[in-house]
Design a protein around this motif. Sequence first.
Motif, short mmCIF file in Angstrom:
data_model
loop_
_atom_site.label_atom_id
_atom_site.label_comp_id
_atom_site.label_asym_id
_atom_site.label_seq_id
_atom_site.Cartn_x
_atom_site.Cartn_y
_atom_site.Cartn_z
N UNK A 174 0.80 -1.22 0.00
CA UNK A 174 0.00 0.00 0.00
C UNK A 174 0.83 1.27 0.00
N UNK A 175 2.15 1.14 0.16
CA UNK A 175 3.02 2.31 0.15
C UNK A 175 3.06 2.94 -1.24
N UNK A 176 3.06 4.26 -1.27
CA UNK A 176 3.21 4.98 -2.53
C UNK A 176 4.69 5.25 -2.72
N UNK A 177 5.24 4.79 -3.83
CA UNK A 177 6.68 4.84 -4.03
C UNK A 177 7.02 5.45 -5.38
N UNK A 178 8.28 5.89 -5.48
CA UNK A 178 8.80 6.42 -6.74
C UNK A 178 10.05 5.65 -7.12
N UNK A 179 10.15 5.28 -8.38
CA UNK A 179 11.36 4.65 -8.88
C UNK A 179 12.49 5.67 -8.93
N UNK A 195 11.49 8.34 -11.62
CA UNK A 195 10.43 9.31 -11.41
C UNK A 195 9.02 8.73 -11.50
N UNK A 196 8.89 7.50 -12.02
CA UNK A 196 7.57 6.87 -12.11
C UNK A 196 7.05 6.56 -10.70
N UNK A 197 5.77 6.83 -10.49
CA UNK A 197 5.16 6.65 -9.17
C UNK A 197 4.16 5.49 -9.22
N UNK A 198 4.19 4.66 -8.18
CA UNK A 198 3.28 3.52 -8.13
C UNK A 198 2.95 3.13 -6.70
N UNK A 199 2.17 2.06 -6.59
CA UNK A 199 1.72 1.55 -5.30
C UNK A 199 2.24 0.12 -5.12
N UNK A 200 2.84 -0.16 -3.96
CA UNK A 200 3.32 -1.51 -3.66
C UNK A 200 2.13 -2.43 -3.41
N UNK A 219 16.91 -8.86 1.08
CA UNK A 219 16.15 -7.74 0.54
C UNK A 219 15.04 -8.31 -0.36
N UNK A 220 13.80 -7.96 -0.12
CA UNK A 220 12.71 -8.57 -0.89
C UNK A 220 12.58 -7.97 -2.29
N UNK A 221 11.94 -8.72 -3.18
CA UNK A 221 11.44 -8.15 -4.42
C UNK A 221 10.11 -7.48 -4.11
N UNK A 222 9.71 -6.57 -4.98
CA UNK A 222 8.46 -5.84 -4.77
C UNK A 222 7.60 -5.94 -6.01
N UNK A 223 6.33 -6.22 -5.82
CA UNK A 223 5.34 -6.13 -6.90
C UNK A 223 4.67 -4.78 -6.76
N UNK A 224 4.56 -4.05 -7.88
CA UNK A 224 3.98 -2.71 -7.80
C UNK A 224 3.17 -2.35 -9.02
N UNK A 225 2.18 -1.51 -8.80
CA UNK A 225 1.33 -1.00 -9.89
C UNK A 225 1.75 0.43 -10.18
N UNK A 226 2.39 0.63 -11.35
CA UNK A 226 2.85 1.95 -11.74
C UNK A 226 1.97 2.58 -12.82
N UNK A 227 0.77 2.06 -12.95
CA UNK A 227 -0.20 2.65 -13.87
C UNK A 227 0.00 2.30 -15.32
N UNK A 228 0.92 1.40 -15.63
CA UNK A 228 1.16 0.99 -17.02
C UNK A 228 1.28 -0.53 -17.09
N UNK A 229 0.47 -1.13 -17.91
CA UNK A 229 0.58 -2.57 -18.20
C UNK A 229 0.52 -3.45 -16.96
N UNK A 230 -0.33 -3.09 -15.99
CA UNK A 230 -0.56 -3.97 -14.85
C UNK A 230 0.51 -3.91 -13.79
N UNK A 231 0.72 -5.06 -13.13
CA UNK A 231 1.64 -5.16 -12.00
C UNK A 231 3.04 -5.55 -12.49
N UNK A 232 4.05 -4.91 -11.91
CA UNK A 232 5.43 -5.17 -12.34
C UNK A 232 6.28 -5.61 -11.16
N UNK A 233 7.29 -6.42 -11.46
CA UNK A 233 8.23 -6.90 -10.46
C UNK A 233 9.45 -5.97 -10.42
N UNK A 234 9.75 -5.46 -9.24
CA UNK A 234 10.92 -4.61 -9.05
C UNK A 234 11.89 -5.36 -8.15
#
Length: 213
Positions: free
Chosen positions: A44-49, A62-67, A86-101
């Motif tokens: 639920x955290x709002x994050x920026x790449x 600069x892309x902003x998304x939600x964990x 250190x965990x991997x993160x799944x996030x929704x950055x508003x483009x093409x669904x959920x992405x793995x970071x």
Amino acid sequence: MFTIRAQDSLVDATRPLNNSIDTVISDDINKTGGLPRELVIFVGAKVMLRSNIDVQKGLVNGAIGIVTELKWAGGYRRGQIYQQDIPDVMGNFGVDGIHLIKPKSIQFPAKFSYGTAERRILPLILSWASTAHKMQGTTVDYAVVYLGQKLFIQGQAYVIISRVRSLDGLRIEELNASKITGKTFCNVDALDEIDRMRQHRPNISEAIVNDGQ
């Protein structure tokens, strides 16, 4: 809520380090490749790449998304048990669904001429708010913006307002009209030249087509 600590090391040391590695790595994130020393992360955290991951997918600095999910190696953990944990993160950055970071490693100069340092951590920072400069090139559906007395340079108001796709998604918290009103007179000659070029555009296009034939 997890506090993730970066993995820091010297990869090209010019001399032995007798103190903590923290003493030779800057606290300024802009001098550590955009990677933070510590990151508080949670679903639920709002994050920026803070690094380019995949430009074609819009996963850029600069892309902003939600964990949406934290993926710990070996399953669920209560925290960062080991330094390398250190965990991997799944996030929704508003483009093409959920992405793995995934965690990323970046090298940069160490302080006091100690050589090259390397930091490994998720290329993310919390981003509940952002400056106008950092939002350049970003487009969002909704934004609460500040257009008050503290605007300090021409063009800031334009950048802020133009980040939002429609007026329905824009909320202005504070407005100082004197800060968004231009103080420089228009260049009339430049405007006349623009009008002249617009009037001749069809003729120019036709000439190009005829020349091509």
